[in-house]
Design a protein around this motif. Structure first.
Motif, mmCIF file in Angstrom:
data_model
loop_
_atom_site.group_PDB
_atom_site.id
_atom_site.type_symbol
_atom_site.label_atom_id
_atom_site.label_comp_id
_atom_site.label_asym_id
_atom_site.label_seq_id
_atom_site.Cartn_x
_atom_site.Cartn_y
_atom_site.Cartn_z
ATOM 1 N N VAL A 1 0.823 -1.225 0.000
ATOM 2 C CA VAL A 1 0.000 0.000 0.000
ATOM 3 C C VAL A 1 0.849 1.265 0.000
ATOM 4 O O VAL A 1 0.313 2.366 -0.190
ATOM 5 C CB VAL A 1 -0.972 0.010 1.201
ATOM 6 N N HIS A 2 2.171 1.116 0.204
ATOM 7 C CA HIS A 2 3.063 2.272 0.183
ATOM 8 C C HIS A 2 3.860 2.388 -1.106
ATOM 9 O O HIS A 2 4.816 3.161 -1.172
ATOM 10 C CB HIS A 2 4.026 2.227 1.374
ATOM 11 N N GLN A 3 3.474 1.646 -2.137
ATOM 12 C CA GLN A 3 4.160 1.738 -3.422
ATOM 13 C C GLN A 3 4.065 3.169 -3.969
ATOM 14 O O GLN A 3 3.030 3.832 -3.795
ATOM 15 C CB GLN A 3 3.551 0.766 -4.428
ATOM 16 N N PRO A 4 5.124 3.659 -4.592
ATOM 17 C CA PRO A 4 5.132 5.052 -5.079
ATOM 18 C C PRO A 4 3.964 5.409 -5.993
ATOM 19 O O PRO A 4 3.514 6.557 -6.006
ATOM 20 C CB PRO A 4 6.464 5.149 -5.827
ATOM 21 N N ASP A 5 3.469 4.436 -6.779
ATOM 22 C CA ASP A 5 2.351 4.742 -7.664
ATOM 23 C C ASP A 5 0.995 4.552 -6.988
ATOM 24 O O ASP A 5 -0.046 4.832 -7.599
ATOM 25 C CB ASP A 5 2.425 3.900 -8.940
ATOM 26 N N VAL A 6 0.978 4.111 -5.745
ATOM 27 C CA VAL A 6 -0.273 3.944 -5.001
ATOM 28 C C VAL A 6 -0.481 5.088 -4.006
ATOM 29 O O VAL A 6 -1.621 5.526 -3.773
ATOM 30 C CB VAL A 6 -0.276 2.585 -4.256
ATOM 31 N N MET A 7 0.604 5.603 -3.431
ATOM 32 C CA MET A 7 0.494 6.647 -2.411
ATOM 33 C C MET A 7 -0.294 7.871 -2.883
ATOM 34 O O MET A 7 -1.137 8.384 -2.128
ATOM 35 C CB MET A 7 1.882 7.063 -1.929
ATOM 36 N N PRO A 8 -0.082 8.390 -4.106
ATOM 37 C CA PRO A 8 -0.874 9.558 -4.520
ATOM 38 C C PRO A 8 -2.379 9.299 -4.510
ATOM 39 O O PRO A 8 -3.166 10.223 -4.288
ATOM 40 C CB PRO A 8 -0.375 9.833 -5.948
ATOM 41 N N ILE A 9 -2.776 8.035 -4.742
ATOM 42 C CA ILE A 9 -4.210 7.713 -4.773
ATOM 43 C C ILE A 9 -4.809 7.823 -3.371
ATOM 44 O O ILE A 9 -5.935 8.301 -3.195
ATOM 45 C CB ILE A 9 -4.432 6.311 -5.370
ATOM 46 N N TRP A 10 -4.050 7.385 -2.352
ATOM 47 C CA TRP A 10 -4.530 7.534 -0.969
ATOM 48 C C TRP A 10 -4.736 9.012 -0.632
ATOM 49 O O TRP A 10 -5.747 9.397 -0.052
ATOM 50 C CB TRP A 10 -3.531 6.920 0.010
ATOM 51 N N TRP A 11 -3.761 9.845 -0.998
ATOM 52 C CA TRP A 11 -3.880 11.272 -0.675
ATOM 53 C C TRP A 11 -5.013 11.908 -1.469
ATOM 54 O O TRP A 11 -5.709 12.808 -0.952
ATOM 55 C CB TRP A 11 -2.557 11.985 -0.959
ATOM 56 N N ALA A 12 -5.228 11.459 -2.694
ATOM 57 C CA ALA A 12 -6.342 11.983 -3.496
ATOM 58 C C ALA A 12 -7.679 11.621 -2.857
ATOM 59 O O ALA A 12 -8.611 12.444 -2.827
ATOM 60 C CB ALA A 12 -6.273 11.427 -4.923
ATOM 61 N N LEU A 13 -7.777 10.406 -2.326
ATOM 62 C CA LEU A 13 -9.008 9.983 -1.665
ATOM 63 C C LEU A 13 -9.274 10.848 -0.433
ATOM 64 O O LEU A 13 -10.413 11.289 -0.205
ATOM 65 C CB LEU A 13 -8.903 8.505 -1.265
ATOM 66 N N ALA A 14 -8.233 11.094 0.359
ATOM 67 C CA ALA A 14 -8.404 11.907 1.568
ATOM 68 C C ALA A 14 -8.832 13.329 1.218
ATOM 69 O O ALA A 14 -9.769 13.880 1.820
ATOM 70 C CB ALA A 14 -7.101 11.921 2.371
ATOM 71 N N LEU A 15 -8.169 13.933 0.254
ATOM 72 C CA LEU A 15 -8.504 15.301 -0.131
ATOM 73 C C LEU A 15 -9.906 15.390 -0.731
ATOM 74 O O LEU A 15 -10.688 16.291 -0.397
ATOM 75 C CB LEU A 15 -7.473 15.826 -1.132
ATOM 76 N N GLY A 16 -10.237 14.473 -1.626
ATOM 77 C CA GLY A 16 -11.550 14.504 -2.258
ATOM 78 C C GLY A 16 -12.678 14.285 -1.273
ATOM 79 O O GLY A 16 -13.691 14.994 -1.287
ATOM 80 N N ALA A 17 -12.512 13.298 -0.381
ATOM 81 C CA ALA A 17 -13.574 12.974 0.567
ATOM 82 C C ALA A 17 -13.781 14.091 1.589
ATOM 83 O O ALA A 17 -14.926 14.444 1.911
ATOM 84 C CB ALA A 17 -13.252 11.664 1.280
ATOM 85 N N CYS A 18 -12.694 14.663 2.099
ATOM 86 C CA CYS A 18 -12.817 15.694 3.139
ATOM 87 C C CYS A 18 -13.283 17.026 2.563
ATOM 88 O O CYS A 18 -14.187 17.664 3.109
ATOM 89 C CB CYS A 18 -11.487 15.880 3.856
ATOM 90 N N LEU A 19 -12.686 17.447 1.456
ATOM 91 C CA LEU A 19 -13.024 18.751 0.886
ATOM 92 C C LEU A 19 -14.337 18.715 0.109
ATOM 93 O O LEU A 19 -15.025 19.729 0.002
ATOM 94 C CB LEU A 19 -11.892 19.223 -0.027
ATOM 95 N N GLY A 20 -14.693 17.549 -0.419
ATOM 96 C CA GLY A 20 -15.966 17.433 -1.123
ATOM 97 C C GLY A 20 -17.160 17.655 -0.222
ATOM 98 O O GLY A 20 -18.238 18.052 -0.676
ATOM 99 N N GLY A 21 -16.970 17.440 1.090
ATOM 100 C CA GLY A 21 -18.057 17.651 2.042
ATOM 101 C C GLY A 21 -18.547 19.079 2.093
ATOM 102 O O GLY A 21 -19.655 19.343 2.578
ATOM 103 N N ASN A 22 -17.760 20.032 1.599
ATOM 104 C CA ASN A 22 -18.183 21.436 1.615
ATOM 105 C C ASN A 22 -19.262 21.742 0.589
ATOM 106 O O ASN A 22 -19.876 22.815 0.640
ATOM 107 C CB ASN A 22 -16.978 22.355 1.356
ATOM 108 N N GLY A 23 -19.521 20.818 -0.336
ATOM 109 C CA GLY A 23 -20.418 21.111 -1.442
ATOM 110 C C GLY A 23 -21.871 21.295 -1.059
ATOM 111 O O GLY A 23 -22.566 22.153 -1.620
ATOM 112 N N THR A 24 -22.371 20.496 -0.121
ATOM 113 C CA THR A 24 -23.784 20.552 0.245
ATOM 114 C C THR A 24 -23.940 20.434 1.757
ATOM 115 O O THR A 24 -22.997 20.100 2.475
ATOM 116 C CB THR A 24 -24.585 19.411 -0.405
#
Length: 445
Positions: free
Chosen positions: A372-395
């Motif tokens: 789960v710490h592979q270099p090509d997998v780590m950006p996906i984890w951070w994208a999930l965190a950013l999208g899920a947390c910041l997306g909550g501001n929409g509604t």
């Protein structure tokens, strides 16, 4: 009827009813939840006892505990003291107060969770706006946004981050070093953008500003002995939140223990005033509590029938093998979906999907942490965190903090409609996700 179709129909009808606001959202959520159970989409055991499909009691009892703490603390005058202090620091100028209160909310949300923070900050805001005869909505809505932005930057700031950290084997410092900088950038841009919305529209009558500046903070204290107890207990509860992982206690347990200690501290005072010991529980926002219960069951049903997992699969399927493509599809898709459904069950569905994706990309890696710490997998984890947390501001229903703020405003006599919140929240959401997109691109690609 197919369970997936039935679940989508019920959820869609409930969502439409909440958006149109013809019926109170609590009634809609509970009725929809009851339909999900009675029609067999989820069983009663799953709705009430399943960690994956049912009610998240950690959120429910965290809310109840913090509401009791706030109800008791309110009687000491502490919120009036904080309100006067904040207004004086901002020279009683409305826009400066919005900036100060939003910044404080963001910082506290990074240390605590965002729901606890807005529960603590909203009474202070209402007291300030009441004294200055201002509409509190331009103050409260930015605080909800700031709490979600601030909570994005740390492992403990937002529940989805805790879930992602557990699944991806990530530490507090890793979250702080990777997401902390982008959260600060987004917050700075957000505060700057507030000027164009509220900077020149809010004014305070000169006599009200002068009277506010002339106030002395300590004169607002109504019960000094109870205030001293509450301040110590608030500090203790906040320490508990900060170290709940080390203590092996969930935040809900910390909140309930704190609420019990607060009620014991206020026991003598209630007797002196001839009040019932449990009158603090009467003032709990039970409409909010039951709305969350219904919403958890509604979304849990979508998780059970695989609707959310199917959406998540579609987000990454056509970019499989392309790290940048997958990362940005997960980022934007998570933001949009988290604005529609609660981000907690969405992340619960996405976590195993990313692990499966890592296995397909690296079939020879057997050690889980290495996988789960592979270099090509780590950006996906951070994208999930950013999208899920910041997306909550929409509604309104995108994040728990939004629901709490809206209900506090309604109780104070200032209802915020679904569309009014979204008119402000959606631009904030898309702007913050755009910044996150650029940040991830520059950092990882």
């Amino acid at each position: 009827m197919n369970p997936t179709t039935l679940a989508l129909l019920i959820f869609g009808a409930c969502y439409l009813a909440i958006v149109t606001e013809r019926i109170h959202k609590t009634i809609v959520a509970l009725f929809g939840a009851a339909l999900m159970i009675s029609l067999g989409v989820v069983t009663q055991e799953e709705a009430f006892y399943s960690h994956e499909f049912g009610v998240d009691y950690n959120v429910i009892f965290l809310l109840i505990g913090m509401m009791v703490i706030i109800n008791i603390t309110r009687e000491t005058g502490l919120f009036e003291v904080l309100a006067i202090w904040s207004a004086k620091r901002a020279k009683a100028q409305p826009f400066r107060m919005i900036l100060l209160l939003s910044a404080i909310t963001a910082v506290l949300s990074a240390m605590l969770d965002n729901v606890t923070t807005v529960l603590l900050m909203a009474p202070v805001t209402l007291e300030i706006t009441k004294r200055l005869e201002l509409n509190p909505i331009p103050f409260l809505v930015p605080q909800a946004m700031a709490s979600n932005i601030g909570g994005t930057g740390t492992l403990v700031g937002d529940p989805p981050n805790i879930m992602i950290a557990s699944k991806a084997d990530l530490s507090y410092l890793e979250f702080l070093f990777v997401l902390g900088p982008v959260a600060m950038i987004i917050m700075a841009v957000f505060l700057g953008g507030l000027w164009f919305i509220f900077g020149r529209t809010l004014t305070v009558a000169p006599h009200l500003r002068e009277s506010m500046m002339a106030l002395k903070e300590l004169e607002a204290v109504r019960d000094r002995s109870l205030l001293r107890r509450c301040v110590w207990l608030l500090a203790l509860v906040n320490v508990g939140f900060c170290f709940h992982g080390w203590l092996h206690l969930e935040p809900a347990t910390v909140a309930l223990l704190g609420a019990s200690l607060f009620m014991l501290a206020g026991h003598a005072k209630t007797k002196e005033k001839g009040l019932e010991d449990l009158h603090y529980l009467t003032d709990v926002e039970w409409k909010t509590i039951f709305f969350f219960i219904g919403l958890f069951i509604l979304v849990g049903a979508l998780v059970k029938v695989g609707a959310i997992r199917e959406l998540a699969n579609q987000l990454v399927e056509f970019t499989r093998g392309n790290t940048a493509g997958t990362t940005f599809v997960v980022l934007w898709g998570s933001a949009v979906l988290s604005a529609i459904v609660d981000n907690i069950p969405y992340v619960a569905a996405m976590n195993p999907l990313i692990v499966d994706l890592a296995r397909s990309l690296h079939p020879t890696v057997t050690e889980y942490t290495d996988l789960v710490h592979q270099p090509d997998v780590m950006p996906i984890w951070w994208a999930l965190a950013l999208g899920a947390c910041l997306g909550g501001n929409g509604t309104i229903i995108g994040a728990s903090a939004n629901v709490v703020i809206v209900d506090i405003a309604r109780r104070a006599g200032y209802p915020i409609s679904f569309w009014r919140f979204s008119l402000f929240g959606l631009p904030v959401m898309f702007g913050s996700i755009l910044i996150s997109h650029l940040y991830l691109w520059l950092r990882f690609f």
